[in-house]
Design an enzyme around this catalytic site. Structure first.
Site, PDB file in Angstrom:
ATOM      1  N   THR A   1      71.827 101.984  44.441  1.00 62.84           N
ATOM      2  CA  THR A   1      70.992 102.778  45.188  1.00 62.84           C
ATOM      3  C   THR A   1      71.899 103.891  45.729  1.00 62.84           C
ATOM      4  O   THR A   1      73.002 103.747  46.072  1.00 62.84           O
ATOM      5  CB  THR A   1      70.164 102.164  46.450  1.00 62.84           C
ATOM      6  OG1 THR A   1      69.196 103.048  47.123  1.00 62.84           O
ATOM      7  CG2 THR A   1      71.223 101.777  47.615  1.00 62.84           C
TER       8      THR A   1
ATOM      9  N   CYS B   1      70.239 104.872  56.463  1.00 62.30           N
ATOM     10  CA  CYS B   1      69.478 103.925  55.675  1.00 62.30           C
ATOM     11  C   CYS B   1      70.457 102.938  55.376  1.00 62.30           C
ATOM     12  O   CYS B   1      71.653 103.468  55.542  1.00 62.30           O
ATOM     13  CB  CYS B   1      68.850 104.248  54.384  1.00 62.30           C
ATOM     14  SG  CYS B   1      67.416 105.728  54.551  1.00 62.30           S
TER      15      CYS B   1
ATOM     16  N   HIS C   1      66.684  98.837  50.110  1.00 64.40           N
ATOM     17  CA  HIS C   1      67.054 100.149  50.948  1.00 64.40           C
ATOM     18  C   HIS C   1      66.122 100.358  51.985  1.00 64.40           C
ATOM     19  O   HIS C   1      64.850 100.936  51.786  1.00 64.40           O
ATOM     20  CB  HIS C   1      66.726 101.303  49.755  1.00 64.40           C
ATOM     21  CG  HIS C   1      67.274 102.460  50.431  1.00 64.40           C
ATOM     22  ND1 HIS C   1      68.199 103.689  49.397  1.00 64.40           N
ATOM     23  CD2 HIS C   1      67.444 103.267  51.428  1.00 64.40           C
ATOM     24  CE1 HIS C   1      68.278 104.502  49.952  1.00 64.40           C
ATOM     25  NE2 HIS C   1      67.754 104.474  51.177  1.00 64.40           N
TER      26      HIS C   1
END
Length: 161
Positions: A23, A29, A46
């Site tokens: 990711t 995040c 995520h």
């Protein structure tokens, strides 16, 4: 032949060795990697926000730390993982922008980091390592053969946790 499986924002994926999960764009995040070493099954979630409790729309469980971790555990169990064997590694949770004032409401990265750690504790999942905080973004690659998490940054190098 191994595959590299892309995980988007507010998304999660499961895979087994020799595949890898990746990711990009982790700012505030957090990428949550759960791993069952015995069967080399892993997940990468995520998450964007710490809690679904104040959200109007909670249909995407992967968006929140609380529901994202539950989702990953549930789906991993369906593939043979045993919750007591799960281990975690996390990265992200940066403070990407400066805000004036003392309000914690805008400290999303820090709040995400705290929420992820609290939720891992609730589910009795051991956090092996983390690379959180700072003010820079991260891309992570989770190797399901070894359980290694490669953390790449711009201007801060890369390391395996």
């Amino acid at each position: 032949m191994s595959k590299i499986i892309q995980v988007g924002m507010a998304d999660y994926k499961l895979a087994t060795a020799p595949d890898k999960l990746i990711t990009a764009g982790l700012g505030s995040c957090i990428g949550i990697c759960l791993y069952d070493k015995a069967i080399k099954l892993g997940s990468l979630t995520h998450i964007m926000l710490p809690s679904s409790s104040q959200a109007k729309n909670t249909s995407n469980e992967a968006k929140f730390a609380d529901t994202g971790i539950k989702l990953a555990i549930r789906e991993m169990e369906k593939k043979g993982a045993i919750p007591a064997r799960l281990l975690a590694k996390i990265a992200g949770g940066a403070q990407m922008f400066k805000f004036s004032g003392e309000s914690d409401i805008m400290k999303i990265g820090e709040r995400n980091s705290i929420a992820v750690k609290e939720n891992l504790e609730v589910h009795r999942i051991k956090l092996l390592s983390s690379d959180t905080g700072g003010n820079y973004g991260r891309t992570i690659i989770f190797d399901l053969e070894t359980g290694d998490l490669l953390v790449k940054t711009i201007g801060h190098g890369e390391r395996v946790i």
